[in-house]
Design a protein around this motif. Structure first.
Motif, mmCIF file in Angstrom:
data_model
loop_
_atom_site.group_PDB
_atom_site.id
_atom_site.type_symbol
_atom_site.label_atom_id
_atom_site.label_comp_id
_atom_site.label_asym_id
_atom_site.label_seq_id
_atom_site.Cartn_x
_atom_site.Cartn_y
_atom_site.Cartn_z
ATOM 1 N N VAL A 41 -39.553 41.902 -13.293
ATOM 2 C CA VAL A 41 -40.317 42.015 -14.643
ATOM 3 C C VAL A 41 -40.301 40.485 -15.214
ATOM 4 C CG1 VAL A 41 -40.287 42.725 -17.066
ATOM 5 C CG2 VAL A 41 -39.356 44.265 -15.204
ATOM 6 N N VAL A 42 -41.700 39.892 -15.825
ATOM 7 C CA VAL A 42 -41.616 38.601 -16.237
ATOM 8 C C VAL A 42 -42.300 38.701 -17.496
ATOM 9 C CG1 VAL A 42 -42.438 36.328 -15.725
ATOM 10 C CG2 VAL A 42 -41.770 37.723 -13.901
ATOM 11 N N SER A 98 -37.214 36.230 -16.969
ATOM 12 C CA SER A 98 -37.607 36.906 -15.538
ATOM 13 C C SER A 98 -36.217 37.895 -15.259
ATOM 14 C CB SER A 98 -37.803 35.872 -14.526
ATOM 15 O OG SER A 98 -38.651 35.198 -14.913
ATOM 16 N N VAL A 99 -36.521 39.209 -15.043
ATOM 17 C CA VAL A 99 -35.463 40.053 -14.393
ATOM 18 C C VAL A 99 -35.723 39.999 -12.917
ATOM 19 C CG1 VAL A 99 -34.554 42.351 -14.548
ATOM 20 C CG2 VAL A 99 -35.689 41.352 -16.806
ATOM 21 N N PRO A 204 -33.749 40.428 -23.012
ATOM 22 C CA PRO A 204 -33.309 41.830 -22.277
ATOM 23 C C PRO A 204 -31.603 41.701 -22.212
ATOM 24 C CG PRO A 204 -35.015 40.847 -20.898
ATOM 25 C CD PRO A 204 -34.834 39.828 -21.828
ATOM 26 N N THR A 205 -31.228 42.845 -22.722
ATOM 27 C CA THR A 205 -29.724 43.121 -22.812
ATOM 28 C C THR A 205 -29.205 42.728 -21.453
ATOM 29 O OG1 THR A 205 -29.606 45.002 -24.281
ATOM 30 C CG2 THR A 205 -27.848 44.617 -23.023
ATOM 31 N N VAL A 206 -28.117 42.051 -21.359
ATOM 32 C CA VAL A 206 -27.351 41.364 -20.238
ATOM 33 C C VAL A 206 -26.282 41.749 -20.085
ATOM 34 C CG1 VAL A 206 -26.773 39.275 -18.664
ATOM 35 C CG2 VAL A 206 -29.096 39.530 -20.122
ATOM 36 N N LEU A 207 -25.777 42.317 -18.900
ATOM 37 C CA LEU A 207 -24.222 42.761 -18.789
ATOM 38 C C LEU A 207 -23.675 41.689 -17.679
ATOM 39 C CD1 LEU A 207 -24.445 46.486 -19.384
ATOM 40 C CD2 LEU A 207 -23.651 45.012 -20.912
ATOM 41 N N THR A 208 -22.753 41.068 -17.811
ATOM 42 C CA THR A 208 -22.138 40.072 -16.835
ATOM 43 C C THR A 208 -21.321 40.667 -15.815
ATOM 44 O OG1 THR A 208 -20.509 39.336 -18.339
ATOM 45 C CG2 THR A 208 -22.534 38.403 -18.576
ATOM 46 N N VAL A 253 -44.965 43.377 -13.998
ATOM 47 C CA VAL A 253 -44.124 44.348 -13.664
ATOM 48 C C VAL A 253 -44.355 44.569 -11.902
ATOM 49 C CG1 VAL A 253 -43.156 46.613 -13.447
ATOM 50 C CG2 VAL A 253 -43.790 45.520 -15.376
ATOM 51 N N ASN A 254 -43.262 44.337 -11.049
ATOM 52 C CA ASN A 254 -43.496 44.487 -9.572
ATOM 53 C C ASN A 254 -42.704 45.750 -9.259
ATOM 54 O OD1 ASN A 254 -43.400 44.507 -6.817
ATOM 55 N ND2 ASN A 254 -43.303 42.258 -6.477
ATOM 56 N N PRO A 255 -43.227 46.983 -9.254
ATOM 57 C CA PRO A 255 -42.381 48.037 -9.013
ATOM 58 C C PRO A 255 -41.512 48.186 -7.615
ATOM 59 C CG PRO A 255 -44.636 48.657 -8.859
ATOM 60 C CD PRO A 255 -44.580 47.218 -9.532
ATOM 61 N N GLN A 256 -42.270 47.657 -6.563
ATOM 62 C CA GLN A 256 -41.535 47.538 -5.261
ATOM 63 C C GLN A 256 -40.346 46.894 -5.123
ATOM 64 O OE1 GLN A 256 -43.445 45.254 -1.988
ATOM 65 N NE2 GLN A 256 -43.239 47.198 -0.701
ATOM 66 N N VAL A 257 -40.298 45.894 -5.808
ATOM 67 C CA VAL A 257 -38.961 45.013 -5.898
ATOM 68 C C VAL A 257 -38.047 45.709 -6.657
ATOM 69 C CG1 VAL A 257 -40.093 42.713 -5.266
ATOM 70 C CG2 VAL A 257 -39.495 43.376 -7.737
#
Length: 596
Positions: A41-42, A98-99, A204-208, A253-257
Motif C-alpha cells: 500500500v502506498v 508505504s506499507v 497507519p497504525t504501527v505496532l513495533t 494497492v498491490n494485492p499480490q505482495v
C-alpha cells in the motif's frame, strides 16, 4: 506508547500535515524512488493543489493548530511545528507513506519518506531532541536507532526515511482486546496531544517489534537508499501512471505482495499467481462541493482471461426503474456473471473443498453459480425516524428507523435453479405451489417473498412486493446518475440529505446543537459507477456531493473538524464532570434512577 516516544515520530507526523497545508510539491516526486516494488500500500499527496484549495478558503496552519490546542498556550502540536522549522526537513517536499509486507519470514514495516534541505541541521536536531541518540555513518547515508520509538531513521544529503516494524497478528489481537473491553497498556499510557497529532497525520497504525533493533533494520534502510530502477514501485506501470495523475491524493494497492506476505502464507500458490499483474489505484480530488475518486483496477494475465471468457454483463435498468417510488433514498444495481467466481475458485484449486462442503446438500459449486445470472438490485425508499412501541414494554416507546425496500435477483439456468430449489438444503424451508416457491411455515419478521424460475424478490412488505412485481410503478431517478450507470456493470446511490431530513428534531437539541446542524447539513449524496472491463483495466468513479456546492469540499471537512475540536476544548471540563458523576453511581443502581 505515545508518551514514551521521542519527538522525532511527532515531527514526521506533523511534517505530513505541514506538507498538506503549507507546501508546493515538485512536479516529479523524487521521494518515490525510495518506495520498494514490494510495497503493498502506498499513499501519496499533491501538496501544491491542496494548499491552494485550503488557503483560498482561508484555512491556514495557525487556524488549524489553534483549534487543536487544549489551552491558550502553545500545544505539543504547535511545538512540533516549530521543531520542524529547525529540523532540516524540507516541508516543501512530497511525503509518501508505504506499507511493506515482509516475505519469507521477513518482518513487515511502514516507512515515511521525505526530503531534507539541510542534512547537518537534521543531525543536530536529532542529537538535541532524542536522548542518547548515536548517528552512525554507513557508506553514503547515516542512520540512528530511536529506542523510545523502536524505530530507525536514516538520511543522506537529500532524503530522510523513517521506518518502524509492525506485527499484523498483534494488531488483530489488539483489536480483539478493544472489542472485549480489555484495556491496552499503550492506551493507558498515551497522551491526548500525541493522539491528536497521529490522527491528524492519518498515518497507519504501527505496532513495533522491539527485539528486532537496528541489526535487522539497517540493511532494510540501506536497501531503500540504493534501490535500482527495476526494484522500485515506479517500475510498475500502474504505479507510474498513477504518479502522472493530476490528483490531490493517490492510493496504490498491490494485492499480490500482500498475499505473499508472511501473514497469508496459507493461501494457495495458484491464488498468488492469479493475482500476478493485478493492482488497484485511485486518484482523489477535492473540488467545489464534491470529492471525486477515480479508481482503476488492473487485471493480470490469468484474471484477464477469466474476464474475457464471459464478457461483460451490465446491470438491468428495468429491475431498478420499476421500483414504485418517487422518494428513493439509496440503491445498488449490479451485473456480474457468477461463473467467473467459479473459474477463480477453480484456478486456485479450492473447488474440491467447496464441492465437498456442498456434497451433503447434493449440489456442486457449478449448480449454484449457474442457477443465478448475477444481475441484482437493492433499492430503499421513504426513510423515516419516529417513536415506535417498545416490543418488550408496550407502555414505552423507542426511537426507531423505518424504510421500504426491495431486493431482486435474476435466475440464470432454469435446470440448475430447480436443482438448487429441490435440494435437501432448500427443500426443508420452501416448497413449490404452481410456479412459486413458498415458505413451509410463516415466520414472524420475515420479509415478503416471491421466488420463481425467473426472479427472486424480497421486500419490506407484501404491498410493495406486489407493486414491484406488477411493473406498473416507475422509480423517480436523478437523470444524471441514471444516464451514467446505464450500460455499466455497477451503479450505486445514497441520498444523505434524505436520511438527515428524517432525523427527529429533538436529537438536534442541546449545547452542541449548532455542531449537529453543521454536520447534518454537510453531505448531499454519493454516486458510484463502474465501467465494463476493457481487456486490461476497469475504471470506476465515486463522487461524494456536498450540500454547499460553492465551497471546496476539503475546506468544508476541515472546518467541521475544527468546529468539533473547538467544541471539545470548550466543553472538556463538562465532559469530565459528567464522566466523574457517572463513575460515582453505586454498583447495582441504574444511573437513570439517581437524582441529579
Amino acid at each position: 506508547m505515545h508518551s514514551k516516544r521521542s519527538n522525532i515520530s511527532r515531527v514526521f507526523s506533523i511534517a505530513v500535515v505541514a506538507a498538506i497545508l503549507l507546501t508546493a510539491c515538485a512536479k516529479t516526486p523524487e521521494e518515490s524512488k525510495h518506495i520498494p516494488k514490494n510495497a503493498g500500500v502506498v499513499i501519496g499527496i499533491n501538496s501544491k493543489q491542496i494548499v491552494q484549495k485550503l488557503v483560498t478558503n482561508g484555512i491556514t496552519m495557525d487556524k488549524f493548530f489553534s483549534s487543536l490546542q487544549e489551552q491558550d498556550t502553545s500545544s505539543e502540536a504547535a511545538k512540533a511545528m516549530k521543531d520542524i522549522e529547525n529540523s532540516g526537513v524540507d516541508i516543501n517536499s512530497n511525503f509518501f507513506a508505504s506499507v511493506v509486507f515482509g516475505e519469507n519470514g521477513a518482518a513487515s514495516y511502514v516507512s515515511l519518506t521525505g526530503s531534507l534541505k539541510d542534512a547537518g541541521k537534521f543531525e543536530n536536531f536529532l542529537k538535541q531532541k532524542v536522548q542518547g541518540v548515536t548517528p552512525t555513518a554507513k557508506g553514503d547515508f547515516t542512520y540512528a536507532w530511536l529506542p523510545a520509538d523502536e524505530a530507525l531513521v536514516g538520511w543522506n544529503k537529500q532524503t530522510v526515511i523513517y521506518l518502524r516494524a509492525f506485527d499484523m497478528d498483534e494488531l488483530k489481537h489488539r483489536g480483539q482486546r478493544k472489542m472485549m473491553g480489555i484495556p491496552d497498556g499503550d492506551d493507558q499510557d498515551s497522551s491526548e496531544d500525541a493522539a491528536i497529532v497521529d490522527s491528524a497525520a492519518a498515518i497507519p497504525t504501527v505496532l513495533t517489534v522491539a527485539e528486532d533493533g537496528p541489526t535487522t533494520w539497517v540493511p532494510v534502510m540501506d536497501h531503500l537508499f540504493h534501490l535500482k530502477d527495476n526494484e522500485t514501485a515506479g517500475s510498475i506501470e500502474a504505479f507510474k501512471s498513477l504518479l502522472k495523475e493530476n490528483a490531490d491524493a493517490t492510493f496504490f494497492v498491490n494485492p499480490q505482495v500482500i498475499v505473499n506476505g508472511q501473514q497469508l502464507t496459507m493461501m494457495p500458490a495458484n491464488f498468488k499467481e492469479l493475482l500476478d499483474g493485478s493492482f488497484y489505484t485511485a486518484a482523489v480530488n477535492f473540488e467545489e462541493g464534491k470529492v471525486v475518486m477515480n479508481g482503476r483496477s488492473y487485471a493480470g494475465k490469468k484474471m484477464a482471461e477469466i474476464y474475457k471468457k464471459y464478457g461483460n454483463i451490465t446491470l438491468d435498468m428495468d429491475m431498478l426503474e420499476k421500483y414504485p417510488s418517487d422518494n428513493i433514498d439509496a440503491f445498488v444495481a449490479y451485473g456480474y456473471d457468477m461463473r467467473m467466481l467459479g473459474d477463480i475458485i477453480k484456478t486456485t484449486g479450492m473447488d474440491g473443498i467447496v464441492n465437498m462442503g456442498l456434497g451433503q446438500a447434493q449440489l456442486t459449486m457449478d449448480d449454484i453459480l449457474n442457477a443465478f445470472k448475477g444481475q441484482m438490485v437493492f433499492v430503499s425508499s421513504d426513510f423515516s425516524m419516529g417513536k415506535k412501541p417498545n416490543p418488550y414494554f408496550p407502555q414505552d416507546s423507542i426511537e426507531k428507523a423505518d424504510s421500504k425496500w426491495v431486493f431482486a435477483m435474476k435466475v440464470g439456468d432454469k435446470a440448475a435453479f430447480e436443482k438448487v430449489m429441490n435440494s435437501p438444503m432448500v427443500k426443508q424451508w420452501l416448497h413449490k405451489e404452481g410456479d412459486q416457491y413458498v415458505m413451509e411455515q410463516a415466520m414472524p419478521g420475515m420479509p415478503a417473498l416471491s421466488i420463481n424460475d425467473k426472479l427472486v424478490v424480497a421486500a419490506s412488505d407484501s404491498a410493495l412486493l406486489q407493486s414491484y412485481l406488477s411493473g406498473k410503478g416507475k422509480a423517480t431517478l436523478d437523470n444524471e446518475i441514471a444516464g451514467k450507470i446505464k450500460g455499466n456493470p455497477l451503479g450505486a446511490y445514497v441520498n444523505f440529505e434524505k436520511f438527515a431530513a428524517g432525523m427527529p428534531a429533538d436529537q438536534l437539541q442541546g449545547p452542541d446543537s449548532s455542531l449537529k446542524l453543521q454536520a447534518k447539513n454537510l453531505l448531499k449524496d454519493l454516486r458510484a459507477v463502474s465501467q465494463p472491463f476493457n481487456g486490461s483495466t476497469q475504471e470506476s468513479q465515486v463522487v461524494l456531493n456536498f450540500k454547499n456546492s460553492s465551497e471546496n469540499s476539503l475546506a468544508q471537512l476541515v472546518n467541521l473538524g475544527m468546529a468539533f475540536a473547538k467544541y471539545h476544548k470548550e466543553h472538556k471540563d463538562d465532559d469530565n464532570t459528567a464522566a466523574g458523576d457517572s463513575m460515582m453511581v453505586p454498583q447495582g443502581l441504574d444511573s437513570a434512577a439517581v437524582a441529579p
